[in-house]
Design a protein around this motif. Structure first.
Motif, PDB file in Angstrom:
ATOM      1  N   LEU A 239       0.434  -1.607   0.032  1.00 54.25           N
ATOM      2  CA  LEU A 239       0.461  -0.253   0.116  1.00 54.25           C
ATOM      3  C   LEU A 239       0.820   1.125  -0.027  1.00 54.25           C
ATOM      4  CD1 LEU A 239      -3.035  -0.676   1.809  1.00 54.25           C
ATOM      5  CD2 LEU A 239      -2.839   0.061  -0.467  1.00 54.25           C
ATOM      6  N   ALA A 240       1.909   0.995  -0.387  1.00 49.83           N
ATOM      7  CA  ALA A 240       2.453   2.539  -0.537  1.00 49.83           C
ATOM      8  C   ALA A 240       2.423   3.346  -1.282  1.00 49.83           C
ATOM      9  CB  ALA A 240       4.200   2.043  -1.249  1.00 49.83           C
TER      10      ALA A 240
ATOM     11  N   LEU B 144       7.239  -0.154  13.200  1.00 49.41           N
ATOM     12  CA  LEU B 144       6.012  -0.545  12.777  1.00 49.41           C
ATOM     13  C   LEU B 144       6.317   1.301  12.171  1.00 49.41           C
ATOM     14  CD1 LEU B 144       4.486  -2.047  15.575  1.00 49.41           C
ATOM     15  CD2 LEU B 144       3.263  -2.561  13.292  1.00 49.41           C
ATOM     16  N   ARG B 145       5.699   1.628  11.056  1.00 48.89           N
ATOM     17  CA  ARG B 145       6.494   2.621  10.006  1.00 48.89           C
ATOM     18  C   ARG B 145       4.808   3.530  10.454  1.00 48.89           C
ATOM     19  NH1 ARG B 145       9.638   6.892  10.577  1.00 48.89           N
ATOM     20  NH2 ARG B 145       9.612   8.647   8.431  1.00 48.89           N
ATOM     21  N   LEU B 146       4.645   3.728  10.947  1.00 49.16           N
ATOM     22  CA  LEU B 146       3.093   4.658  10.289  1.00 49.16           C
ATOM     23  C   LEU B 146       2.177   5.613   8.814  1.00 49.16           C
ATOM     24  CD1 LEU B 146       1.658   5.971  13.633  1.00 49.16           C
ATOM     25  CD2 LEU B 146       1.664   3.094  13.403  1.00 49.16           C
ATOM     26  N   ARG B 147       1.210   5.087   8.960  1.00 46.65           N
ATOM     27  CA  ARG B 147       1.118   6.224   7.359  1.00 46.65           C
ATOM     28  C   ARG B 147       1.232   7.323   7.341  1.00 46.65           C
ATOM     29  NH1 ARG B 147      -0.298   3.700   3.099  1.00 46.65           N
ATOM     30  NH2 ARG B 147       0.168   1.367   3.883  1.00 46.65           N
ATOM     31  N   GLU B 148       1.447   8.361   6.400  1.00 46.61           N
ATOM     32  CA  GLU B 148       1.395   9.660   6.666  1.00 46.61           C
ATOM     33  C   GLU B 148      -0.290   9.935   5.951  1.00 46.61           C
ATOM     34  OE1 GLU B 148       4.476  13.255   6.043  1.00 46.61           O
ATOM     35  OE2 GLU B 148       4.784  12.293   5.115  1.00 46.61           O
TER      36      GLU B 148
ATOM     37  N   GLU C  37       2.710   1.321   7.015  1.00 44.76           N
ATOM     38  CA  GLU C  37       2.308   0.916   6.140  1.00 44.76           C
ATOM     39  C   GLU C  37       3.742   0.523   5.905  1.00 44.76           C
ATOM     40  OE1 GLU C  37       3.834   4.876   4.003  1.00 44.76           O
ATOM     41  OE2 GLU C  37       5.267   5.489   5.122  1.00 44.76           O
ATOM     42  N   ALA C  38       4.452   0.163   6.831  1.00 42.11           N
ATOM     43  CA  ALA C  38       6.048  -1.014   6.241  1.00 42.11           C
ATOM     44  C   ALA C  38       6.218  -0.844   8.028  1.00 42.11           C
ATOM     45  CB  ALA C  38       7.071   0.212   5.974  1.00 42.11           C
ATOM     46  N   PHE C  39       6.722  -2.841   8.289  1.00 39.01           N
ATOM     47  CA  PHE C  39       6.848  -3.155   9.448  1.00 39.01           C
ATOM     48  C   PHE C  39       8.167  -3.933   9.438  1.00 39.01           C
ATOM     49  CE2 PHE C  39       2.893  -4.392   8.087  1.00 39.01           C
ATOM     50  CZ  PHE C  39       3.607  -6.133   7.565  1.00 39.01           C
ATOM     51  N   GLU C  40       8.784  -4.368  10.276  1.00 35.03           N
ATOM     52  CA  GLU C  40      10.168  -5.281  10.521  1.00 35.03           C
ATOM     53  C   GLU C  40      10.240  -6.265  11.895  1.00 35.03           C
ATOM     54  OE1 GLU C  40      14.180  -3.746   9.772  1.00 35.03           O
ATOM     55  OE2 GLU C  40      13.579  -1.935  11.293  1.00 35.03           O
ATOM     56  N   THR C  41      10.506  -7.171  11.642  1.00 34.55           N
ATOM     57  CA  THR C  41      11.222  -8.522  12.942  1.00 34.55           C
ATOM     58  C   THR C  41      12.048  -7.850  12.815  1.00 34.55           C
ATOM     59  OG1 THR C  41       8.765  -8.589  12.955  1.00 34.55           O
ATOM     60  CG2 THR C  41      10.417 -10.029  14.564  1.00 34.55           C
TER      61      THR C  41
END
Length: 513
Positions: free
Chosen positions: A18-19, A93-97, A80-84
């Motif tokens: 969903l970028a 988690l990087r939140l959507r703007e 909009e992105a995540f990593e473990t």
């Protein structure tokens, strides 16, 4: 304290889908129009953090950090992105703007952090209450980043974030029970008449450009009645339908039949919290299991599409244990063995009155008839959803015939079997510390193959103790009218997810037969 960087690899792993939201480069959206009318499941609470499985309405007006795609995989949503990292102990988690709540305020990491804290400190009994307490720290290093530090590796976390529904702390009842949630979804919390209807108007500042296309959605929350007549008349656009209506609906050129991608599974549970004689005897439980005709039951429920197994998942699922399936001693009914077990236990079934409860579904009566063939006097009490939950929680019954629907992760099936799990009543309120430990060991294992093996170790204990008997699985049928455009059933009951659902639906002109 060092915060893990969101590397380019991490961003792509979590966030490419969903970028650029669908419709971002499209022409200006047409005016919103039409009210989509849906009948699937009910709404059990206005507080999104306190739900115990009701997800067919909530996600019209609230959204998760992630969502579940039609193939069951995790996709980014409000994040909009995540990593473990750190062996599964740190989730970033990087939140959507540009996301706004329905009151017009911006969603930042501060609001998401407040949601985490509410789950961890104030919520008891909701589906995610226990999972969220696995976090020993949640941090917001900047306005768009959330870092979750877990006590131990917790494999289901990103899947469960699909039901971590973010609401504004300004929502009325935030400090106790939310009565009017202020979410971020494509529709707003409008008018709710419990057990009747829920009307949700479109949100004009929704973050996905050009969405929603509808002016409103309206959910029919009534639990009784046949939706097929309303579908054919055009009074409903989308509805969950029984297979007994499949032939008639399939002949209607204005109606298309689809299926949820995950399954509904059926089971007979014993009263495990307060078992009464003779059902506290494992031999009697085995006798009941031998009397249940699983193939016959599933033919009644799903025709030729029914799947007979003894597990909570179906063949093809990563957690399916083929050896357990093939070793099922109850795959076919065995009345001679059932009667022999009752004699061995010294039980005369003619002298026993069995209290059986269920929802008001015809399949439950099929199971009741199977048990009565052993000679028991079966008092079957079918109840509506609220009544069944209340009666089940009193633990004054012997057998319960229920089903459970799609879930974003298998953990949400296992968590209800835990001693402090949410809504455990349908499974007889199991209290088993050793089983709890086995399930916790599974969710802490980051490797999928080893995690599946640990889950199946836990499930073997369920089978040995005969806490419940799985009868089989089917996919829920969803009918939709021809004028519904841009929608197809998803993985779970959710009506809205990152790559599909009601946000992208429009209504064309009504077709003619």
């Amino acid at each position: 304290m060092m915060i893990p960087d969101l590397s380019r690899r991490g961003l792509l792993l979590g966030g490419a889908a969903l970028a650029a939201p669908r419709g971002a480069l499209a022409q200006p959206a047409a005016p919103r129009s039409g009210t989509l009318k849906i009948s699937t499941l009910g709404l059990d609470t206005a507080d999104p953090h306190r739900h115990t499985g009701s997800i067919a309405v909530q996600q019209a007006y609230v959204e998760g950090l992630t969502s579940i795609a039609a193939d069951g995989s995790v996709e980014p949503f409000l994040a909009e992105a995540f990593e473990t990292t750190h062996g599964g102990r740190v989730i970033t988690l990087r939140l959507r703007e540009g996301v706004r709540f329905h009151d017009g305020s911006a969603m930042t990491s501060a609001e998401v952090l407040a949601n985490f804290e509410r789950y961890r400190t104030r919520i008891r009994g909701g589906m995610l209450a226990e999972p969220m307490r696995q976090a020993e720290a949640v941090e917001a290093p900047d306005a768009r980043t959330i870092v979750v530090r877990l006590k131990d590796p917790y494999a289901p976390f990103l899947h469960l974030c699909s039901e971590f529904w973010v609401v504004s702390p300004n929502s009325p009842g935030w400090d106790a029970t939310i009565t009017r949630p202020i979410g971020t979804g494509p529709f707003t919390f409008g008018t709710w008449v419990p057990n009747a209807r829920f009307h949700a108007p479109a949100f004009e500042q929704y973050w996905q450009p050009g969405k929603p296309q509808l002016a409103a959605v309206e959910f029919d929350l009534r639990e009784s009645g046949d939706p097929s007549l309303a579908l054919r008349a055009g009074d409903l656009h989308i509805a969950s339908v029984g297979r007994d209506r499949l032939t008639t609906l399939s002949r209607d050129p204005n109606i298309r039949i689809g299926k949820l991608k995950d399954i509904q599974w059926f089971f007979v549970a014993f009263n495990n919290r307060n078992p009464r004689a003779p059902f506290d005897d494992i031999r009697v439980r085995r006798a009941v299991a031998h009397a249940l005709d699983k193939p016959g039951f599933m033919r009644f429920v799903a025709g030729t599409d029914g799947i007979v197994t003894n597990q909570m998942v179906i063949p093809g699922n990563a957690n399916f244990d083929r050896a357990l399936h093939e070793a099922d001693p109850y795959a076919r009914p065995d009345m001679d063995r059932a009667r022999a077990l009752l004699r061995e236990a010294g039980v005369d079934p003619a002298r026993i009155r069995v209290e059986m409860i269920s929802w008001q579904n015809s399949y439950a009566q099929v199971a009741a008839q199977m048990v009565s063939r052993l000679g028991f006097q079966v008092n079957h009490v079918p109840l509506d959803d609220i009544g069944a939950q209340r009666r089940a929680g009193q633990y004054d019954w012997d057998l319960a015939v229920f089903s459970s629907g799609p879930r974003p992760d298998v953990f949400l099936r296992y968590v209800r079997l835990m001693s402090n799990g949410p809504n455990p009543v349908l499974w007889g309120g199991i209290q088993d510390a050793e089983l709890d430990a086995m399930i916790r060991a599974a969710v802490a294992e980051p490797d999928q193959a080893r995690r599946a093996a640990l889950y199946n170790t836990a499930y073997r204990r369920v089978l040995e103790r005969h806490y419940f008997v799985v009868l089989g699985h089917s996919q829920n049928l969803i009918a939709q009218r021809a004028e519904v455009q841009g929608w197809d059933p998803g993985f779970t009951w959710s009506p809205h997810w990152a790559s599909g659902g009601i946000a992208q639906v429009s209504l064309g002109s009504r077709a003619r037969g």
